[in-house]
Design an enzyme around this catalytic site. Structure first.
Site, PDB file in Angstrom:
ATOM      1  N   ASN A 159       0.803  -1.222   0.116  1.00  0.00           N
ATOM      2  CA  ASN A 159      -0.008   0.064   0.145  1.00  0.00           C
ATOM      3  C   ASN A 159       0.736   1.251  -0.006  1.00  0.00           C
ATOM      4  O   ASN A 159       0.433   2.348  -0.368  1.00  0.00           O
ATOM      5  CB  ASN A 159      -0.958   0.064   1.464  1.00  0.00           C
ATOM      6  CG  ASN A 159      -0.279   0.168   2.558  1.00  0.00           C
ATOM      7  OD1 ASN A 159       0.748  -0.231   2.654  1.00  0.00           O
ATOM      8  ND2 ASN A 159      -1.041   0.948   3.382  1.00  0.00           N
ATOM      9  N   GLU A 256       4.644  -4.883  11.968  1.00  0.00           N
ATOM     10  CA  GLU A 256       3.679  -3.862  11.831  1.00  0.00           C
ATOM     11  C   GLU A 256       2.522  -4.027  10.988  1.00  0.00           C
ATOM     12  O   GLU A 256       2.692  -4.392   9.607  1.00  0.00           O
ATOM     13  CB  GLU A 256       4.520  -2.675  11.101  1.00  0.00           C
ATOM     14  CG  GLU A 256       5.730  -2.259  11.796  1.00  0.00           C
ATOM     15  CD  GLU A 256       5.290  -1.370  12.840  1.00  0.00           C
ATOM     16  OE1 GLU A 256       4.077  -0.982  13.125  1.00  0.00           O
ATOM     17  OE2 GLU A 256       6.183  -0.897  13.656  1.00  0.00           O
ATOM     18  N   CYS A 291      -3.266   1.452   7.009  1.00  0.00           N
ATOM     19  CA  CYS A 291      -3.089   0.452   8.327  1.00  0.00           C
ATOM     20  C   CYS A 291      -3.494   1.352   9.314  1.00  0.00           C
ATOM     21  O   CYS A 291      -4.429   1.044  10.328  1.00  0.00           O
ATOM     22  CB  CYS A 291      -1.872   0.021   8.542  1.00  0.00           C
ATOM     23  SG  CYS A 291      -0.380   1.262   8.612  1.00  0.00           S
ATOM     24  N   GLU A 468       8.782   1.328  14.580  1.00  0.00           N
ATOM     25  CA  GLU A 468       9.287   1.750  13.471  1.00  0.00           C
ATOM     26  C   GLU A 468       9.405   3.485  13.627  1.00  0.00           C
ATOM     27  O   GLU A 468       8.108   3.963  14.356  1.00  0.00           O
ATOM     28  CB  GLU A 468       8.902   1.424  12.065  1.00  0.00           C
ATOM     29  CG  GLU A 468       9.404   0.060  11.880  1.00  0.00           C
ATOM     30  CD  GLU A 468       8.450  -0.276  10.586  1.00  0.00           C
ATOM     31  OE1 GLU A 468       7.699   0.489   9.940  1.00  0.00           O
ATOM     32  OE2 GLU A 468       9.112  -1.234   9.997  1.00  0.00           O
TER      33      GLU A 468
HETATM   34  P1  NAD Z   1       0.426  -9.763   3.595  1.00  0.00           P
HETATM   35  O1  NAD Z   1       0.193 -10.062   5.078  1.00  0.00           O
HETATM   36  O2  NAD Z   1      -0.745 -10.824   2.818  1.00  0.00           O
HETATM   37  O3  NAD Z   1       1.524  -9.532   2.791  1.00  0.00           O
HETATM   38  C1  NAD Z   1       2.319  -8.890   3.236  1.00  0.00           C
HETATM   39  C2  NAD Z   1       3.829  -9.312   2.591  1.00  0.00           C
HETATM   40  O4  NAD Z   1       4.066 -10.583   3.273  1.00  0.00           O
HETATM   41  C3  NAD Z   1       3.772  -9.502   1.130  1.00  0.00           C
HETATM   42  O5  NAD Z   1       5.065  -9.072   0.670  1.00  0.00           O
HETATM   43  C4  NAD Z   1       3.685 -10.819   0.802  1.00  0.00           C
HETATM   44  O6  NAD Z   1       4.229 -11.495  -0.280  1.00  0.00           O
HETATM   45  C5  NAD Z   1       4.397 -11.601   2.211  1.00  0.00           C
HETATM   46  N1  NAD Z   1       3.807 -12.758   2.664  1.00  0.00           N
HETATM   47  C6  NAD Z   1       2.831 -13.543   2.310  1.00  0.00           C
HETATM   48  N2  NAD Z   1       2.897 -14.845   2.737  1.00  0.00           N
HETATM   49  C7  NAD Z   1       4.006 -14.992   3.426  1.00  0.00           C
HETATM   50  C8  NAD Z   1       4.638 -15.795   4.185  1.00  0.00           C
HETATM   51  N3  NAD Z   1       4.132 -16.989   4.642  1.00  0.00           N
HETATM   52  N4  NAD Z   1       6.016 -15.602   4.754  1.00  0.00           N
HETATM   53  C9  NAD Z   1       6.588 -14.441   4.648  1.00  0.00           C
HETATM   54  N5  NAD Z   1       6.250 -13.458   4.007  1.00  0.00           N
HETATM   55  C10 NAD Z   1       4.762 -13.875   3.322  1.00  0.00           C
HETATM   56  O7  NAD Z   1      -0.443  -8.253   3.750  1.00  0.00           O
HETATM   57  P2  NAD Z   1      -1.239  -7.510   2.341  1.00  0.00           P
HETATM   58  O8  NAD Z   1      -2.660  -7.896   2.193  1.00  0.00           O
HETATM   59  O9  NAD Z   1      -0.222  -7.262   1.325  1.00  0.00           O
HETATM   60  O10 NAD Z   1      -1.149  -6.022   3.291  1.00  0.00           O
HETATM   61  C11 NAD Z   1      -2.232  -5.590   3.956  1.00  0.00           C
HETATM   62  C12 NAD Z   1      -1.987  -5.656   5.381  1.00  0.00           C
HETATM   63  O11 NAD Z   1      -0.870  -4.844   5.697  1.00  0.00           O
HETATM   64  C13 NAD Z   1      -3.148  -4.844   6.056  1.00  0.00           C
HETATM   65  O12 NAD Z   1      -3.602  -5.575   7.278  1.00  0.00           O
HETATM   66  C14 NAD Z   1      -2.457  -3.584   6.407  1.00  0.00           C
HETATM   67  O13 NAD Z   1      -3.182  -2.995   7.423  1.00  0.00           O
HETATM   68  C15 NAD Z   1      -0.968  -3.984   6.805  1.00  0.00           C
HETATM   69  N6  NAD Z   1      -0.303  -3.000   6.756  1.00  0.00           N
HETATM   70  C16 NAD Z   1       0.560  -2.283   7.870  1.00  0.00           C
HETATM   71  C17 NAD Z   1       1.221  -1.071   8.046  1.00  0.00           C
HETATM   72  C18 NAD Z   1       2.073  -0.797   9.315  1.00  0.00           C
HETATM   73  O14 NAD Z   1       3.054  -0.072   9.289  1.00  0.00           O
HETATM   74  N7  NAD Z   1       1.285  -1.054  10.555  1.00  0.00           N
HETATM   75  C19 NAD Z   1       1.518  -0.485   6.797  1.00  0.00           C
HETATM   76  C20 NAD Z   1       0.761  -0.934   5.749  1.00  0.00           C
HETATM   77  C21 NAD Z   1      -0.051  -1.971   5.685  1.00  0.00           C
END
Ligand code: NAD
Length: 486
Positions: A159, A256, A291, A468
């Site tokens: 995002n 995060e 997020c 962070e």
């Molecule tokens: P996701 O957890 O599906 O994917 C995040 C990352 O993890 C991707 O690069 C993905 O390829 C990788 N991934 C997937 N499976 C994995 C595994 N088994 N082992 C290691 N890596 C793996 O999340 P998403 O749908 O891409 O993102 C949305 C989420 O991210 C939302 O919940 C959002 O709130 C959160 N987010 C948090 C922050 C923060 O700083 N707190 C910032 C932005 C987004």
């Protein structure tokens, strides 16, 4: 320029040391432009083999980087910040191609990335340790050494690819670590320019490596024994898998994760500011895909109807459109899968009895092929309902009434998340009391800004662990060793 169709895409490459790979063993991801629904580029996906190579290269680079003079690390990271600033227009364009973020909104995030990079550049030569006691006082002379971990596995989401990189990489490097970054396959473009600029800033090959890939690459990175710490941004479901792997290796991780942040609007608050910010940051900017966005507006009953009307008006200003079109505030949802998931939540919220104030549907007409959703606002949302408890990660705001401060706090704290809390009130005593009671990693009062580099950011509950930003964000990348001499 009004459409992403005419914009050139960079070639997507894995970056392992000085190597550039356009083919990798994990196969290919067909990237779809969310603005048009059309396939644009093929993204090479790292498999276990490329992750193995990247980690080995990062480990070799670490042996030198950890000994690089701190003032040199500061100089290079400062230069990187300058270069990001100089390439602001390029990064905004890449963000629009990556995930459909409107160019103007993406441009507004570049200074955030620049600030984080400069902030951590400044720490590089200010990391000190403690002297614990003198020989004369204790019979022993003791001190600590704050040392880098080694190779950091940085896994980021889609995002805000540049901001996510800037929140992790400069801090890790300032502390003397090297990184292997795994961007999301949905956003393959930004990390390439970031790495090129790092090289131009003088950061040696191998200090930042990029393995574009999916879950397989992410899992391989977490499991690699030379990856000494994981820094992850994504959802709680993936975080659980990462923690399970980390448990086997007793490996630390900063997580995060998502949020369902409450925005408590008291009757004595500035309703213009509360509704303007609350609407923009839930159904406007990034189409709600953030997020820390305030996605539950918890409103004192005496101003409830007035707030609903104001939010309805503001939501009408959130122009949905192609990210490259002038005046667009809300671009598309990142993927068709996400769009369908959000539509499912909207349909079930309606069936659950939430009152639809505006929106609720997919956008048609010229935008019908892209993944566009109307800014959607529900009122009378039951705080225990699926909509109030689930992170939508789309342009959907829930409005919930409250009576009395205690009920406001209870509703705000009633989800398993705990990322951000927002308060609007002119009563200082109330502001500080409620801030103390909110079970969140941060509280922003009366429109205070998100994501300042010098302030720790990171949630509790299923919003994650670790920080962070600020000194605490640096400390995540340092391990402390005690040394004593008898
Ligand atoms: P996701 O957890 O599906 O994917 C995040 C990352 O993890 C991707 O690069 C993905 O390829 C990788 N991934 C997937 N499976 C994995 C595994 N088994 N082992 C290691 N890596 C793996 O999340 P998403 O749908 O891409 O993102 C949305 C989420 O991210 C939302 O919940 C959002 O709130 C959160 N987010 C948090 C922050 C923060 O700083 N707190 C910032 C932005 C987004």
């Amino acid at each position: 320029m009004t459409s992403s169709v005419e914009v050139d895409r960079p070639v997507v490459e894995l970056r392992i040391g000085a190597e550039r790979l356009t083919v990798a063993s994990g196969g290919v991801h067909q990237h779809i432009d969310p603005a048009t629904g059309r396939h644009d580029v093929d993204v090479p996906l790292a498999g276990v083999a490329e992750v193995e190579r990247a980690v080995q290269v990062a480990h070799q680079a670490y042996l030198t980087w950890r000994c690089t003079k701190p003032t040199e690390r500061r100089r290079m990271l400062t230069r990187l910040g300058d270069l990001i600033e100089e390439h602001a227009a390029d990064f905004a364009r890449l963000a629009a191609l990556d995930n459909g973020a409107p160019v103007a909104a993406a441009a507004a995030m570049i200074p955030v990335a620049v600030d984080w990079t400069r902030y951590y550049a400044g720490w590089a030569d200010k990391i000190t340790s403690d002297v614990i006691g003198s020989h004369r006082a204790n019979g022993e002379f003791s001190y600590t050494l704050a040392q880098p971990w080694g190779v950091i596995g940085a896994i980021i989401t889609w995002n805000g690819p540049l901001v996510s990189l800037a929140m992790k990489v400069p801090a890790a490097l300032a502390a003397g670590n090297t990184v292997v970054v795994k961007p999301s396959e949905l956003t393959p473009f930004t990390a390439g320019l970031f790495t090129d600029l790092a090289a131009e800033a003088g950061i040696p090959d191998g200090v930042i490596n990029v393995v574009t890939g999916g879950p397989e690459a992410g899992a391989a990175l977490v499991e690699h024994p030379l990856v000494k710490k994981v820094s992850f941004t994504g959802g709680p479901a993936t975080a659980r898998k990462i923690l399970r792997s980390c448990a086997d290796l007793i490996k630390p991780a900063v997580l995060e994760l998502g949020g369902k942040s409450g925005n408590i609007v008291f009757a004595d608050g500035d309703l213009d500011a509360a509704c303007g910010m609350g609407t923009m940051m839930s159904v406007g900017i990034l189409s709600g895909q953030g997020c820390a966005f305030p996605t539950r507006m918890i409103v004192e009953r005496s101003v409830y109807d007035e707030v609903i009307e104001r939010v309805r008006t503001y939501a009408g200003f959130m122009k949905v459109g192609n990210p490259f079109a002038e005046g667009t505030i809300a671009g598309p949802i990142v993927s068709e899968q996400s769009l369908n998931r959000i539509m499912g939540l909207i349909d079930r919220a309606r069936a659950d009895g939430a009152r639809l104030i505006t929106g609720g549907g997919r956008v048609g007409g010229d935008l019908a092929d892209g993944f566009y959703l109307e800014p959607t606002v529900f009122a009378d949302v039951d705080p225990a309902s699926e909509l109030a408890q689930t992170e939508v990660f789309g342009p959907v705001l829930s409005i919930i009434p409250f009576d009395g401060d205690d009920q406001a706090i209870e509703i705000a704290n009633s989800t398993p998340y705990g990322l951000s809390g927002y308060i609007f009130t002119t009563n200082l005593r109330r502001a500080h009391r409620v801030a103390e009671e909110l079970e969140t990693g941060e509280v922003l009062i009366n429109g205070a800004a998100n994501l300042l580099a010098n302030r720790p950011f990171g949630g509790i509950g299923i919003s994650g662990m670790g920080k962070e930003g600020g000194r605490q964000g640096l400390d995540e990348f340092l391990r402390v060793k005690s040394v004593s001499m008898a």
